[in-house]
Design a protein around this motif. Structure first.
Motif, short mmCIF file in Angstrom:
data_model
loop_
_atom_site.label_atom_id
_atom_site.label_comp_id
_atom_site.label_asym_id
_atom_site.label_seq_id
_atom_site.Cartn_x
_atom_site.Cartn_y
_atom_site.Cartn_z
N LEU A 36 0.62 -1.03 -0.06
CA LEU A 36 -0.38 -0.56 0.29
C LEU A 36 0.63 1.83 0.05
O LEU A 36 1.83 1.82 1.31
CB LEU A 36 -1.32 -0.09 1.02
N PRO A 37 0.85 1.71 -1.00
CA PRO A 37 2.16 2.88 -1.14
C PRO A 37 1.27 4.21 -0.41
O PRO A 37 -0.03 4.26 -0.82
CB PRO A 37 2.46 3.23 -2.85
N ALA A 38 2.23 5.30 0.04
CA ALA A 38 1.29 6.51 0.63
C ALA A 38 0.38 6.97 -0.02
O ALA A 38 -0.31 7.45 0.66
CB ALA A 38 2.74 6.70 1.66
N ASP A 39 1.49 7.02 -0.73
CA ASP A 39 0.91 8.06 -2.60
C ASP A 39 -1.23 7.91 -2.71
O ASP A 39 -1.43 8.83 -3.69
CB ASP A 39 1.40 8.79 -3.17
N ARG A 40 -1.12 6.42 -1.92
CA ARG A 40 -2.60 5.50 -2.82
C ARG A 40 -3.73 6.29 -1.98
O ARG A 40 -5.05 5.84 -1.82
CB ARG A 40 -2.38 3.95 -3.05
N GLY A 41 -3.05 7.26 -0.74
CA GLY A 41 -3.52 7.70 0.65
C GLY A 41 -4.84 6.86 1.00
O GLY A 41 -4.77 5.51 1.45
N PRO A 42 -4.58 7.06 2.66
CA PRO A 42 -4.97 6.00 3.49
C PRO A 42 -6.67 5.08 2.86
O PRO A 42 -7.24 6.08 2.29
CB PRO A 42 -5.70 7.03 4.15
#
Length: 85
Positions: A36-42
């Motif tokens: 889950l990349p951080a830039d995909r949002g919570p």
């Protein structure tokens, strides 16, 4: 049943990047991939809460898999708990 080894362990960390730097410096860990990349949002909501068994309002911020040179992998989980700004 005989235990032959450990594939990986999971750690919940408050800061994914700081934890990654620490494990790289201290243990020689290398980033394999971000589940889950951080830039995909919570990611959150009732399905996430039920699947993970976390309190309502908890959001997953990022998930990263690291490899150790001669050992198991380390999976890092960063969460935003409910009620935290």
């Amino acid at each position: 049943m005989t235990v032959r080894g450990i594939d990986h362990i999971g750690l919940t960390v408050p800061d994914l990047e700081a934890a990654t730097r620490f494990l790289a410096d201290a243990l020689g860990a290398e980033v394999l991939y971000d589940t889950l990349p951080a830039d995909r949002g919570p990611v959150g909501g009732p399905q996430t809460e039920q699947r993970l068994g976390v309190p309502p309002g908890t959001r997953q911020l990022a998930i990263r898999m690291l490899a150790l040179p001669d050992g198991p992998g380390i999976e890092l989980f960063a969460y935003h708990p409910p009620g935290r700004p």
